[in-house]
Design an enzyme around this catalytic site. Structure first.
Site, PDB file in Angstrom:
ATOM      1  N   LEU A  49       6.580   6.486  26.357  1.00 60.09           N
ATOM      2  CA  LEU A  49       5.559   5.329  25.963  1.00 60.09           C
ATOM      3  C   LEU A  49       4.993   4.763  26.483  1.00 60.09           C
ATOM      4  CD1 LEU A  49       7.556   3.748  23.229  1.00 60.09           C
ATOM      5  CD2 LEU A  49       6.194   5.511  22.229  1.00 60.09           C
ATOM      6  N   ASP A  50       3.295   4.589  26.432  1.00 57.05           N
ATOM      7  CA  ASP A  50       2.481   3.874  27.788  1.00 57.05           C
ATOM      8  C   ASP A  50       3.188   2.240  27.826  1.00 57.05           C
ATOM      9  OD1 ASP A  50       1.167   4.732  27.611  1.00 57.05           O
ATOM     10  OD2 ASP A  50      -0.326   4.199  26.150  1.00 57.05           O
ATOM     11  N   GLN A  51       3.310   1.535  28.634  1.00 58.27           N
ATOM     12  CA  GLN A  51       4.451   0.008  29.113  1.00 58.27           C
ATOM     13  C   GLN A  51       3.732  -0.918  27.824  1.00 58.27           C
ATOM     14  OE1 GLN A  51       3.143  -1.119  33.299  1.00 58.27           O
ATOM     15  NE2 GLN A  51       4.587  -2.998  32.845  1.00 58.27           N
TER      16      GLN A  51
END
Length: 229
Positions: A49-51
């Protein structure tokens, strides 16, 4: 660290927004090891997942489990669904398909019209669950896993996600309105379907648009193998 399920093959947890998915100091596997009280626990990231994005993630606990889950992802049988709040009123449902390329200098993903070595197909389906205050709550079934895919595909059509300043949402929201809410996969040991669902927290950007009661029924946390903790 909220752990939803744990056995000798897989671990399902809730990644906090702002934490990296990768195995590095302060990354998600590092935090899970601390929660387990085992700094040497074998944890392998099979998807990311994106940060800035929070929600459900599964980690493999053996090399064989990681290989099995990765094969499901490549075959498109590992299901990933998200919730997002976007600016504007989206159609009731839709299918988005684009060629996406990564601009590494600006660290952005862009829609391109011509095939090329850096252009990769991206597709998703979505359903609009609710609309309010000039925004829409959408449920997204992701078919490919390109970097920033959901963010750029909606933004390129005039529907930037709340709180996503990188892709055009200058709205003052402190957190991006994107949440990994459902994962479904075949358990690496038993082959049985495992399905986990968890709605986003009620505060922040998620308080802007609330789904109807019947829509919430599909967001109740559930899992074939149950919860722990």
């Amino acid at each position: 660290m909220d752990l939803l399920y744990l056995d000798d093959r897989v671990l399902v947890c809730v990644k906090p927004a702002g934490i990296r998915s990768t195995d590095e100091p302060g990354g998600l596997p590092d935090l899970v090891r601390a929660a387990l009280g085992d700094p040497n626990a074998n944890l392998r990231t099979v998807h990311r997942l994106d940060q800035v994005v929070g929600g459900l993630m599964v980690l493999a606990r053996t090399a064989r489990a990681a290989s099995d889950l990765s094969a499901q992802i490549r075959a498109g049988t590992f299901e990933k669904e998200y919730l997002a709040v976007v600016h504007g009123e989206t159609p009731d449902r839709g299918h988005l398909e684009d060629l996406l390329a990564r601009d590494r200098e600006r660290r952005r993903t862009v829609v391109v019209t011509e095939p090329g070595p850096n252009a990769r197909p991206a597709s998703l389906d979505y359903e609009t669950l609710a609309r309010a205050d000039g925004c829409s709550l959408v449920r997204i079934r992701l078919h490919t896993g390109r970097t920033h895919q959901i963010r750029v595909q909606f933004s390129s059509r005039g529907f930037p996600l709340l709180g996503d300043r990188k892709y055009g949402a200058d709205d003052g929201e402190g957190q991006i309105a994107l949440w990994s809410f459902r994962l479904a996969f075949r358990h690496p040991r038993t082959g049985k379907l495992a399905c986990f669902q968890l709605p986003p927290p009620p505060q922040g950007p998620w308080s802007r648009v609330r789904p109807a009661p019947d829509a919430l029924e599909t967001l109740i946390p559930s899992a074939e193998f149950g919860r722990i903790g």
